[in-house]
Design an enzyme around this catalytic site. Structure first.
Site, PDB file in Angstrom:
ATOM      1  N   SER A 173       0.815  -1.222   0.000  1.00 13.49           N
ATOM      2  CA  SER A 173       0.000   0.000   0.000  1.00 13.49           C
ATOM      3  C   SER A 173       0.843   1.264   0.000  1.00 13.49           C
ATOM      4  O   SER A 173       0.327   2.355  -0.147  1.00 13.49           O
ATOM      5  CB  SER A 173      -0.891   0.018   1.233  1.00 13.49           C
ATOM      6  OG  SER A 173      -0.076   0.138   2.388  1.00 13.49           O
ATOM      7  N   GLY A 174       2.139   1.127   0.190  1.00 12.22           N
ATOM      8  CA  GLY A 174       3.016   2.289   0.250  1.00 12.22           C
ATOM      9  C   GLY A 174       3.233   2.818   1.655  1.00 12.22           C
ATOM     10  O   GLY A 174       4.135   3.620   1.887  1.00 12.22           O
ATOM     11  N   GLY A 175       2.414   2.371   2.595  1.00 13.19           N
ATOM     12  CA  GLY A 175       2.520   2.887   3.963  1.00 13.19           C
ATOM     13  C   GLY A 175       3.891   2.644   4.582  1.00 13.19           C
ATOM     14  O   GLY A 175       4.508   3.554   5.132  1.00 13.19           O
ATOM     15  N   PHE A 176       4.366   1.412   4.450  1.00  6.79           N
ATOM     16  CA  PHE A 176       5.647   1.064   5.084  1.00  6.79           C
ATOM     17  C   PHE A 176       6.774   1.956   4.559  1.00  6.79           C
ATOM     18  O   PHE A 176       7.621   2.417   5.326  1.00  6.79           O
ATOM     19  CB  PHE A 176       5.967  -0.413   4.841  1.00  6.79           C
ATOM     20  CG  PHE A 176       7.236  -0.858   5.506  1.00  6.79           C
ATOM     21  CD1 PHE A 176       7.268  -1.101   6.871  1.00  6.79           C
ATOM     22  CD2 PHE A 176       8.405  -1.006   4.774  1.00  6.79           C
ATOM     23  CE1 PHE A 176       8.447  -1.490   7.491  1.00  6.79           C
ATOM     24  CE2 PHE A 176       9.589  -1.392   5.383  1.00  6.79           C
ATOM     25  CZ  PHE A 176       9.603  -1.634   6.744  1.00  6.79           C
ATOM     26  N   ASP A 232      -2.030   0.939   5.969  1.00  8.09           N
ATOM     27  CA  ASP A 232      -1.996   0.712   7.413  1.00  8.09           C
ATOM     28  C   ASP A 232      -0.985   1.656   8.037  1.00  8.09           C
ATOM     29  O   ASP A 232      -0.188   2.262   7.330  1.00  8.09           O
ATOM     30  CB  ASP A 232      -1.612  -0.740   7.722  1.00  8.09           C
ATOM     31  CG  ASP A 232      -0.234  -1.101   7.156  1.00  8.09           C
ATOM     32  OD1 ASP A 232       0.123  -0.523   6.105  1.00  8.09           O
ATOM     33  OD2 ASP A 232       0.458  -1.947   7.731  1.00  8.09           O
ATOM     34  N   GLN A 256      -2.019  -5.093  12.524  1.00  7.40           N
ATOM     35  CA  GLN A 256      -0.898  -4.481  13.243  1.00  7.40           C
ATOM     36  C   GLN A 256      -1.040  -4.774  14.737  1.00  7.40           C
ATOM     37  O   GLN A 256      -1.945  -5.495  15.148  1.00  7.40           O
ATOM     38  CB  GLN A 256      -0.869  -2.963  12.987  1.00  7.40           C
ATOM     39  CG  GLN A 256      -0.470  -2.577  11.566  1.00  7.40           C
ATOM     40  CD  GLN A 256       1.030  -2.770  11.307  1.00  7.40           C
ATOM     41  OE1 GLN A 256       1.816  -3.031  12.222  1.00  7.40           O
ATOM     42  NE2 GLN A 256       1.428  -2.647  10.042  1.00  7.40           N
ATOM     43  N   GLY A 284       4.096  -5.055  10.411  1.00 10.54           N
ATOM     44  CA  GLY A 284       4.730  -4.615  11.646  1.00 10.54           C
ATOM     45  C   GLY A 284       5.617  -5.654  12.310  1.00 10.54           C
ATOM     46  O   GLY A 284       5.881  -5.580  13.507  1.00 10.54           O
ATOM     47  N   CYS A 339      19.906 -23.929 -10.484  1.00  7.79           N
ATOM     48  CA  CYS A 339      19.644 -22.637 -11.127  1.00  7.79           C
ATOM     49  C   CYS A 339      20.693 -22.361 -12.209  1.00  7.79           C
ATOM     50  O   CYS A 339      21.739 -23.012 -12.263  1.00  7.79           O
ATOM     51  CB  CYS A 339      19.615 -21.505 -10.092  1.00  7.79           C
ATOM     52  SG  CYS A 339      21.227 -20.816  -9.665  1.00  7.79           S
ATOM     53  N   CYS A 344      24.270 -21.797 -10.862  1.00 11.34           N
ATOM     54  CA  CYS A 344      24.984 -22.973 -10.359  1.00 11.34           C
ATOM     55  C   CYS A 344      25.244 -24.009 -11.458  1.00 11.34           C
ATOM     56  O   CYS A 344      26.204 -24.769 -11.374  1.00 11.34           O
ATOM     57  CB  CYS A 344      24.202 -23.593  -9.204  1.00 11.34           C
ATOM     58  SG  CYS A 344      24.135 -22.498  -7.780  1.00 11.34           S
ATOM     59  N   HIS A 404      20.452 -16.827  -8.158  1.00 12.24           N
ATOM     60  CA  HIS A 404      20.649 -18.006  -7.300  1.00 12.24           C
ATOM     61  C   HIS A 404      19.886 -17.864  -5.979  1.00 12.24           C
ATOM     62  O   HIS A 404      19.232 -18.811  -5.526  1.00 12.24           O
ATOM     63  CB  HIS A 404      22.137 -18.246  -7.008  1.00 12.24           C
ATOM     64  CG  HIS A 404      22.319 -19.164  -5.844  1.00 12.24           C
ATOM     65  ND1 HIS A 404      22.169 -20.538  -5.950  1.00 12.24           N
ATOM     66  CD2 HIS A 404      22.543 -18.910  -4.531  1.00 12.24           C
ATOM     67  CE1 HIS A 404      22.302 -21.085  -4.755  1.00 12.24           C
ATOM     68  NE2 HIS A 404      22.533 -20.119  -3.878  1.00 12.24           N
TER      69      HIS A 404
END
Ligand SMILES: [Zn+2]
Length: 369
Positions: free
Chosen positions: A92-95, A145, A187, A214, A304, A307, A333
């Site tokens: 949401s961009g809040g963090f 949030d 939260q 959180g 992968c 490797c 990897h």
């Protein structure tokens, strides 16, 4: 039901499920590589897919600032813009507002802040967070949030939880894009009563999926591990559960053991860019001089592209010479390692041996928890 989530097996609290989205199915437990700026850093979508990814994450804050969500919309949405035809979840961009932006001022209306790119004043409200994600066209959108630091005093934590609940209600009301599911975020920090209260309110609103936010915001990993089973148990059994922004391989296994289905973290790519490789014998540092003449692959049990084709000695050389291919190969990897860990965990759950699988991994990594 939009976005059916079915459980194929459970083992203790651990779950093996399938989430169906308009862009394909996601077997869970699932790890989502992080494509912050409409790219998983250093990798083409074909590489991400070949590493085993079913779903990736995009960052609302970054894409709204640059290039701008309306530009992405006019290119036909994030899938077309970045050439990834699988499922995408956007945060949401809040963090990011709380962790990256300058001079953040939060009111009930939203969060006012200064762009970390050019300092321009901006505001992120619950309604704007919904609009940005509708413009991006992700399969799964997150509500806005408030994410306070784990060390916040109880009154501040409680206020953030109450605001998170009110914002979730506004996000749900404002959401209108068909084919996009909106997940709510619980939260409450390490206060399990607050977490339970937040979950109860959000579950009553009947979202199609739920996240735990959180965590990994300054608390000890052991404290998070101890809180996860109770937090996960507060969420509906037949809806996906997502632990946001966590973490180390041992944290993912603690999450899976607690009944979490989805994860995202920048650790595999960020560490890959810094010459640290995750292996089933624990992490190794490719800049270390001992790898200079080492003909072995980064991990002998990894199939992968890195490797299969390159030696530790070659990777050591690429990082010493500051060549772009080094971060690309190790990011590839590390993502493959995280995705295989989730696939192996899923198989272990299906076969009823997840606890032994987890204990075996921790013993080999020499990790405490
Ligand atoms: Zn590998």
């Amino acid at each position: 039901m939009l976005f059916p989530f079915t459980l194929q097996a459970t083992d203790g609290a651990a779950r093996a499920g399938t989430l169906t989205t308009p862009h394909g199915e996601v077997p869970t437990p699932a790890f989502m590589p992080v494509g912050t700026q409409a790219t998983v850093k250093g990798l083409t979508p074909e590489m991400v897919r070949a590493a085993g990814a079913h779903i990736i994450l995009g960052n609302t804050y970054h894409l709204a600032l640059r290039p701008g969500d309306e530009i992405v919309r006019d290119f036909g949405g994030l899938h077309k813009f970045m050439h990834w035809d699988g499922p995408i979840l956007t945060d949401s961009g809040g963090f990011q507002v709380f962790s990256l932006a300058g001079q953040v001022k939060i009111t009930d209306h939203g969060a006012k802040f200064k762009s970390h790119i050019d300092g321009s004043p901006l505001e992120l409200t619950p309604e704007r967070a919904v609009e940005i994600q509708q413009n991006l066209g992700s399969d799964i959108a997150m509500v806005l949030d408030e994410c306070p630091p784990a060390t916040s005093e109880p009154a501040k934590m409680r206020a953030a939880v109450l605001r998170t609940i009110r914002w979730a209600e506004r996000c749900k009301k404002h959401h209108s894009r068909p084919g996009q599911a909106q997940f709510a975020i619980v939260q409450g920090g390490l206060n399990l009563d607050l977490r339970a209260e937040c979950a109860r309110e959000l579950v009553a609103m009947d979202f199609p999926g739920y996240a735990l936010g959180g965590f990994s915001v300054g608390e000890a990993p052991e404290a998070m591990h101890a809180a996860l089973p109770t937090c996960a148990a507060c969420l509906p059994e037949h809806k996906p559960r997502y632990l946001m922004g966590v973490g180390r391989p041992q944290d993912l296994l603690a999450g899976v053991a607690s009944g979490i289905d989805m994860f995202d973290c920048v650790m595999p790519t960020r560490n890959g860019r810094n010459a640290l490789a995750f292996t089933s014998d624990g992490p190794i540092r490719l800049r270390n001089a001992k790898h200079r003449r080492d003909p072995a692959p980064v991990a002998s049990d990894c199939a992968c592209y890195c490797c299969e084709n390159y030696s530790r000695g070659y990777l050591h050389h690429l990082f010493a010479a500051d060549e772009m291919l080094g971060p690309t190969l190790l990011s590839l990897h590390n993502i493959a390692f995280y995705l295989r860990l989730m696939a192996d965990a899923r198989r272990a759950i299906t076969e009823g041996r997840f606890a032994a699988f987890r204990a075996g991994c921790l013993a080999r990594w020499n990790a405490d928890s």
